[in-house]
Enzyme design. Structure first.
Site, PDB file in Angstrom:
ATOM      1  N   GLY A  20       0.812  -1.204   0.000  1.00 39.52           N
ATOM      2  CA  GLY A  20       0.000   0.000   0.000  1.00 39.52           C
ATOM      3  C   GLY A  20       0.850   1.259   0.000  1.00 39.52           C
ATOM      4  NE  ARG A  24       5.268  -1.505   4.269  1.00 45.30           N
ATOM      5  CZ  ARG A  24       4.050  -1.542   4.793  1.00 45.30           C
ATOM      6  NH1 ARG A  24       3.116  -2.305   4.270  1.00 45.30           N
ATOM      7  NH2 ARG A  24       3.772  -0.799   5.847  1.00 45.30           N
ATOM      8  NE  ARG A  43      -3.628  11.718  -9.811  1.00 43.55           N
ATOM      9  CZ  ARG A  43      -4.904  12.015  -9.681  1.00 43.55           C
ATOM     10  NH1 ARG A  43      -5.525  11.753  -8.546  1.00 43.55           N
ATOM     11  NH2 ARG A  43      -5.574  12.576 -10.661  1.00 43.55           N
ATOM     12  NE  ARG A  87      -3.304  -5.659   1.339  1.00 47.56           N
ATOM     13  CZ  ARG A  87      -2.648  -4.666   1.952  1.00 47.56           C
ATOM     14  NH1 ARG A  87      -1.753  -3.954   1.280  1.00 47.56           N
ATOM     15  NH2 ARG A  87      -2.858  -4.389   3.219  1.00 47.56           N
ATOM     16  CB  SER A  90       0.541  -3.937   7.912  1.00 47.06           C
ATOM     17  OG  SER A  90      -0.213  -2.788   7.549  1.00 47.06           O
ATOM     18  CG  ASP A 204      -2.601  -3.143  14.273  1.00 47.63           C
ATOM     19  OD1 ASP A 204      -3.797  -3.298  14.514  1.00 47.63           O
ATOM     20  OD2 ASP A 204      -2.165  -2.927  13.115  1.00 47.63           O
ATOM     21  NE  ARG A 217       3.168  -0.249  12.127  1.00 52.44           N
ATOM     22  CZ  ARG A 217       1.877  -0.073  11.957  1.00 52.44           C
ATOM     23  NH1 ARG A 217       1.365  -0.054  10.744  1.00 52.44           N
ATOM     24  NH2 ARG A 217       1.083   0.079  13.000  1.00 52.44           N
TER      25      ARG A 217
END
Length: 233
Positions: A20, A24, A43, A87, A90, A204, A217
């Protein structure tokens, strides 16, 4: 080029990993790919193409939520010929047996709504992963020794959810974790006859309240990327 992707023809590999977070995507490309090159930054949505063990791979950010992912996955499939889409993201754990830093491989993705909901009307379509990718990812995870869970997840269309009753029922029915993109990815892959999978790191936990600090992370997500690459090839 498309409205949202500035890559030239041939810049996008048939295998695409989809975090996402665009940063990353940059980290994963620089860490795992040989000779990664920037192929999109429209963008601020970064994408890199390189090779992994000689295999062409693109790592492309999707943004947060199913509407954003839907834009990029539609264009990657329709305009750039992407065939395998994984994908890497997290999720929040939803079972006591699922711990922070564990890996979740999503067999199915339940949801209240996706951008594709309108075309199904009264049908409750059941989005699921590609079996060949799922099997390969499970084997790669087992070989790595990382704690891994395979099963159903929940793709939410909101981040700040105020439905504790829904969370309770999903936990009761064995949902492993919650994220915001996989159900639409699986639906689009089914529509266009592509392979798709979601491999998630638990960052989490909804029951315990435990959460990884933001600086931890990135270091905890490396195993997820490795498993995705092993599964793809």
């Amino acid at each position: 080029m498309t409205v949202h992707i500035g890559a030239e023809p041939g810049d996008i590999a048939e295998t695409v990993l989809l975090p996402g977070d665009p940063y990353r995507a940059r980290w994963a490309a620089q860490t795992f790919l040989d000779a990664p090159r920037l192929v999109n930054e429209v963008r601020g949505m970064l994408a890199y193409t390189g090779t992994w063990k000689g295999n062409p791979v693109t790592i492309h950010g999707t943004g947060m939520g199913m509407p954003s992912l839907s834009i990029y996955v539609n264009e990657l499939i329709r305009d750039y010929g992407a065939k395998t889409l994984i994908r890497i993201g997290s999720c929040g754990g939803m079972q006591d047996s699922v711990k922070v830093r564990d890996i979740v491989i999503a067999m199915t993705a339940s949801t209240l709504s996706t951008p594709s909901r309108g075309i199904f009307r009264e049908l409750n379509f059941a989005p699921c992963a590609d079996w060949t990718l799922l099997r390969a990812a499970a084997r790669a995870a087992e070989a790595s020794g990382v704690a891994t869970h395979v099963g159903g997840i929940y793709s939410s269309d909101v981040f700040y959810d105020e439905r504790p009753d829904l969370t309770e029922q999903m936990t009761r029915h064995g949902i492993l974790g919650v994220e915001m993109e996989a159900a639409e990815l699986y639906t689009l892959a089914a529509r266009h006859n592509r392979r798709a999978l979601a491999i998630l790191t638990v960052s989490d936990h909804l029951l315990s309240g435990e959460a990884l600090p933001s600086e931890d992370r990135e270091r905890s997500f490396g195993e997820m990327v490795r498993i995705a690459l092993e599964a793809a090839f």
